[in-house]
Design a protein around this motif. Sequence first.
Motif, PDB file in Angstrom:
ATOM      1  N   GLU A   1     -57.800 -41.587 -47.359  1.00  0.00           N
ATOM      2  CA  GLU A   1     -57.117 -42.642 -48.057  1.00  0.00           C
ATOM      3  C   GLU A   1     -56.816 -42.362 -49.259  1.00  0.00           C
ATOM      4  O   GLU A   1     -54.601 -43.036 -49.504  1.00  0.00           O
ATOM      5  CB  GLU A   1     -57.396 -43.923 -47.258  1.00  0.00           C
TER       6      GLU A   1
ATOM      7  N   ALA B   1     -52.916 -40.456 -49.773  1.00  0.00           N
ATOM      8  CA  ALA B   1     -51.990 -40.632 -48.446  1.00  0.00           C
ATOM      9  C   ALA B   1     -51.587 -42.041 -49.408  1.00  0.00           C
ATOM     10  O   ALA B   1     -50.219 -41.896 -49.309  1.00  0.00           O
ATOM     11  CB  ALA B   1     -52.311 -41.149 -47.255  1.00  0.00           C
ATOM     12  N   LYS B   2     -52.266 -42.491 -50.400  1.00  0.00           N
ATOM     13  CA  LYS B   2     -51.885 -43.991 -51.060  1.00  0.00           C
ATOM     14  C   LYS B   2     -50.521 -43.059 -52.649  1.00  0.00           C
ATOM     15  O   LYS B   2     -49.151 -43.475 -52.655  1.00  0.00           O
ATOM     16  CB  LYS B   2     -52.211 -44.616 -51.464  1.00  0.00           C
TER      17      LYS B   2
ATOM     18  N   TYR C   1     -47.917 -41.365 -50.983  1.00  0.00           N
ATOM     19  CA  TYR C   1     -46.796 -42.409 -50.019  1.00  0.00           C
ATOM     20  C   TYR C   1     -45.819 -43.081 -51.221  1.00  0.00           C
ATOM     21  O   TYR C   1     -44.592 -43.147 -51.736  1.00  0.00           O
ATOM     22  CB  TYR C   1     -47.501 -43.326 -49.687  1.00  0.00           C
TER      23      TYR C   1
ATOM     24  N   ASN D   1     -43.176 -43.909 -44.036  1.00  0.00           N
ATOM     25  CA  ASN D   1     -43.924 -44.666 -43.654  1.00  0.00           C
ATOM     26  C   ASN D   1     -45.858 -44.326 -44.008  1.00  0.00           C
ATOM     27  O   ASN D   1     -46.013 -42.894 -44.381  1.00  0.00           O
ATOM     28  CB  ASN D   1     -43.994 -45.245 -42.138  1.00  0.00           C
ATOM     29  N   TYR D   2     -46.982 -44.962 -44.085  1.00  0.00           N
ATOM     30  CA  TYR D   2     -47.748 -45.057 -45.052  1.00  0.00           C
ATOM     31  C   TYR D   2     -48.533 -43.509 -43.873  1.00  0.00           C
ATOM     32  O   TYR D   2     -49.442 -42.247 -43.793  1.00  0.00           O
ATOM     33  CB  TYR D   2     -48.706 -45.964 -45.595  1.00  0.00           C
ATOM     34  N   LYS D   3     -48.366 -44.159 -42.504  1.00  0.00           N
ATOM     35  CA  LYS D   3     -49.021 -43.619 -41.206  1.00  0.00           C
ATOM     36  C   LYS D   3     -48.872 -42.228 -41.460  1.00  0.00           C
ATOM     37  O   LYS D   3     -49.824 -41.682 -41.343  1.00  0.00           O
ATOM     38  CB  LYS D   3     -48.943 -44.579 -40.503  1.00  0.00           C
ATOM     39  N   ALA D   4     -47.782 -41.894 -41.433  1.00  0.00           N
ATOM     40  CA  ALA D   4     -47.275 -40.566 -41.180  1.00  0.00           C
ATOM     41  C   ALA D   4     -47.889 -39.809 -42.233  1.00  0.00           C
ATOM     42  O   ALA D   4     -47.527 -38.548 -42.098  1.00  0.00           O
ATOM     43  CB  ALA D   4     -45.670 -40.539 -40.852  1.00  0.00           C
TER      44      ALA D   4
ATOM     45  N   LEU E   1     -50.322 -40.146 -44.473  1.00  0.00           N
ATOM     46  CA  LEU E   1     -51.292 -40.395 -44.101  1.00  0.00           C
ATOM     47  C   LEU E   1     -52.562 -39.085 -42.662  1.00  0.00           C
ATOM     48  O   LEU E   1     -53.145 -38.254 -43.083  1.00  0.00           O
ATOM     49  CB  LEU E   1     -52.372 -41.440 -43.525  1.00  0.00           C
ATOM     50  N   ALA E   2     -51.464 -38.990 -41.977  1.00  0.00           N
ATOM     51  CA  ALA E   2     -51.548 -37.628 -40.476  1.00  0.00           C
ATOM     52  C   ALA E   2     -51.400 -36.442 -41.449  1.00  0.00           C
ATOM     53  O   ALA E   2     -52.118 -35.705 -40.519  1.00  0.00           O
ATOM     54  CB  ALA E   2     -50.444 -38.485 -39.577  1.00  0.00           C
ATOM     55  N   ASN E   3     -49.839 -37.065 -41.856  1.00  0.00           N
ATOM     56  CA  ASN E   3     -50.107 -35.164 -42.986  1.00  0.00           C
ATOM     57  C   ASN E   3     -51.210 -34.750 -43.969  1.00  0.00           C
ATOM     58  O   ASN E   3     -51.467 -33.674 -43.607  1.00  0.00           O
ATOM     59  CB  ASN E   3     -48.307 -35.882 -43.723  1.00  0.00           C
TER      60      ASN E   3
END
Length: 231
Positions: free
Chosen positions: A155, A158-159, A162, A173-176, A178-180
């Motif tokens: 997490e 990812a932040k 991002y 977008n953050y979710k993308a 994080l998924a990566n």
Amino acid sequence: MKKITIAIDGYSSTGKSTVAKQLADWLEYIYVDTGAMYRALTLYSMENSLIADGFFDKESLIKKLDDIEIAFTRNTDSGKAEVTLNGKNVEKHIRTLEVSTFVSPIATVSEVRAKLVEQQQKMGASKGIVMDGRDIGTVVFPDAELKIFMTASAEERAKRRYQELLDRGDTVNYKAVLANVVERDHIDTTRADSPLVQADDAIVIDNTHTNVSDQFHTILQLAKDRIAGRI
């Protein structure tokens, strides 16, 4: 003063390149961003229609490896090393989320890794080098005098990624992101050839809650101690 080899491994977006550059500047060592080399190969594959969603022409990439020249050139304005692909500066182009999406599959190819490891070992033959990546302390320089393994929560990484992409002006977008990050972790740690693992003699740095300055000074002291032969 004797020179040593410093190998920095770890997960994506843990700031390996940042601290490696800081160390190289302070010690007046050569810095090599191995991740940029894999990203450059990924960009080449994308531009030549060798990889896309659900498609990867691995055999064609292997055949073209001898025609791909990856090097580092110093930016006269910033003083930083930037990657070139067949003579073209691609530093900005290799840092996109799209390249990040395809870089791990490229890095799983044994022939690709063998080609780049050979180049990396030549770069470090005279020591006085700081190199970061996924397998530097385990494969490229197993005899490095100082090995660092960097980690942080997915997490938090990812932040950081991002925000970096937003600062560049990318639309993400953050979710993308994080998924990566999670997907790259899985690919990097489970691939058959040179998976991401902590070397037995590596020092673990978890920077989930550590700022860049404190982290740098911690690792710099470790480097000074190794150079002096104290540890």
